[in-house]
Every structure is written in C-alpha cells, then in structure tokens.
Design a protein around this motif. Structure first.
Motif, PDB file in Angstrom:
ATOM      1  N   ASP A  20      -8.565  -7.483  -7.139  1.00  0.00           N
ATOM      2  CA  ASP A  20      -8.450  -8.134  -5.827  1.00  0.00           C
ATOM      3  C   ASP A  20      -9.636  -9.060  -5.582  1.00  0.00           C
ATOM      4  OD1 ASP A  20      -6.065  -7.000  -5.199  1.00  0.00           O
ATOM      5  OD2 ASP A  20      -6.781  -5.821  -3.513  1.00  0.00           O
TER       6      ASP A  20
ATOM      7  N   THR B 153     -15.061  -6.543   3.483  1.00  0.00           N
ATOM      8  CA  THR B 153     -14.139  -5.398   3.530  1.00  0.00           C
ATOM      9  C   THR B 153     -13.725  -4.855   2.171  1.00  0.00           C
ATOM     10  OG1 THR B 153     -12.182  -6.828   3.651  1.00  0.00           O
ATOM     11  CG2 THR B 153     -13.169  -6.156   5.743  1.00  0.00           C
ATOM     12  N   LYS B 154     -13.524  -5.699   1.199  1.00  0.00           N
ATOM     13  CA  LYS B 154     -12.989  -5.212  -0.076  1.00  0.00           C
ATOM     14  C   LYS B 154     -14.017  -4.456  -0.899  1.00  0.00           C
ATOM     15  CE  LYS B 154      -9.116  -8.257  -0.419  1.00  0.00           C
ATOM     16  NZ  LYS B 154      -8.281  -9.074  -1.256  1.00  0.00           N
TER      17      LYS B 154
ATOM     18  N   HIS C  52       0.815  -1.211   0.000  1.00  0.00           N
ATOM     19  CA  HIS C  52       0.000   0.000   0.000  1.00  0.00           C
ATOM     20  C   HIS C  52       0.857   1.273   0.000  1.00  0.00           C
ATOM     21  CE1 HIS C  52      -3.685  -2.185   0.042  1.00  0.00           C
ATOM     22  NE2 HIS C  52      -3.324  -2.858   1.124  1.00  0.00           N
TER      23      HIS C  52
ATOM     24  N   ASP D  86      -9.576  -2.587  -7.168  1.00  0.00           N
ATOM     25  CA  ASP D  86     -10.269  -3.498  -6.267  1.00  0.00           C
ATOM     26  C   ASP D  86     -10.851  -4.708  -6.983  1.00  0.00           C
ATOM     27  OD1 ASP D  86     -10.291  -1.865  -3.661  1.00  0.00           O
ATOM     28  OD2 ASP D  86     -11.001  -0.460  -5.174  1.00  0.00           O
TER      29      ASP D  86
ATOM     30  N   GLU E  40      -9.343  -1.306   0.045  1.00  0.00           N
ATOM     31  CA  GLU E  40      -8.189  -2.171  -0.190  1.00  0.00           C
ATOM     32  C   GLU E  40      -7.172  -1.508  -1.111  1.00  0.00           C
ATOM     33  OE1 GLU E  40      -5.764  -5.554   0.130  1.00  0.00           O
ATOM     34  OE2 GLU E  40      -7.519  -5.038   1.288  1.00  0.00           O
ATOM     35  N   ASP E  41      -7.627  -0.993  -2.216  1.00  0.00           N
ATOM     36  CA  ASP E  41      -6.737  -0.355  -3.194  1.00  0.00           C
ATOM     37  C   ASP E  41      -7.211   1.064  -3.473  1.00  0.00           C
ATOM     38  OD1 ASP E  41      -5.071  -2.644  -3.588  1.00  0.00           O
ATOM     39  OD2 ASP E  41      -6.690  -3.531  -4.746  1.00  0.00           O
TER      40      ASP E  41
END
Length: 138
Positions: free
Chosen positions: A92, A76-77, A19, A89, A82-83
């Motif tokens: 991911d 969560t994503k 990150h 995302d 996340e990104d």
C-alpha cells in the motif's frame, strides 16, 4: 471501513468491501459466506471505475492529490491498520508512492520548464523513498 467502525464489528452486515474480504482471507482463513461481499465489491469497483473515467482533474488538484498520497502513508498507513489482517501495508505504501510519482510524471514537462530544480529535488526524494521500501521487499 474497518470492522472497528461498526458496533457489531465483523458481525455487522454493513462491514463490506476490501477489508471485509481481507479479514475473511487472512484472519478467518475462509471464504465461506463471502460470495455476496465479493460480488458487491466487484460491482462497486466497476461503478467507481466508470465514474473516475468521466472525471477531469485540473493540475492544481492533481498536485494536491500527489501530496495527499504521500501524507497518507506518513499519517495513517505507517501504523499498520490499513491491512491489519493481511499485513501487506508495504505494498500500500508503494502504491501511494507510485500514484504520486505518476502525477509528477504527468506534470514533468511543465515542471522541467518552469522549475527544474524542484523537479530534481522531487526525483531525489522519490528515489530515497523507493530505496527505503526496496529494503523490505521479498
């Protein structure tokens, strides 16, 4: 960890890893000063890869891992955190789905023998998810 996890945010030297580099590339649009972070990330990934290659996972843990990958997307994503800088995302999401599918594929012979109906249901659900994600690829 994300910069929000640190008191000094991105200015904290402990803010490292994927990150940190993602922020530099997509938010700061510069790699100036990132060599040390990239080198550390590379050595950390190599060490992690070595440790993972030495592990053995019982089927029960693998199944739990597949479920956790899918639940992580939903929990969560999906929020986009996340990104947050690169906005990648969806890749991911796909990686989590692919990981879960890999685990199911490893257990496919056992599932086919013991519960073919469950295997069919799992395959149909993966197809739904894959079809939905495919709409957003470009």
């Amino acid at each position: 960890m994300r910069e929000d996890d640190y008191e000094k945010k991105a200015g904290d030297t402990k803010f490292t890893g994927f990150h940190r580099l993602e922020k530099a590339l997509f938010a700061d649009k510069s790699t100036v000063g990132m060599k040390a972070y990239a080198d550390r990330l590379n050595s950390d990934v190599l060490e992690l890869q070595k440790r993972i290659n030495e592990l053995a996972f019982p089927p029960g843990k693998a199944v739990g891992g597949a479920a956790a990958l899918i639940e992580e997307v939903a929990a969560t994503k999906i929020s986009g955190e996340e990104d947050r800088y690169s906005r990648t995302d969806l890749s991911d999401f796909q990686a989590n789905v692919d990981g879960a599918q890999t685990i199911v594929n490893l257990l496919r012979p056992m599932l086919k023998k013991q519960n073919p109906q469950l295997l069919s249901k799992i395959a149909a659900n993966f197809k739904k998810v894959d079809d939905i994600l495919a709409k957003y690829r470009n």
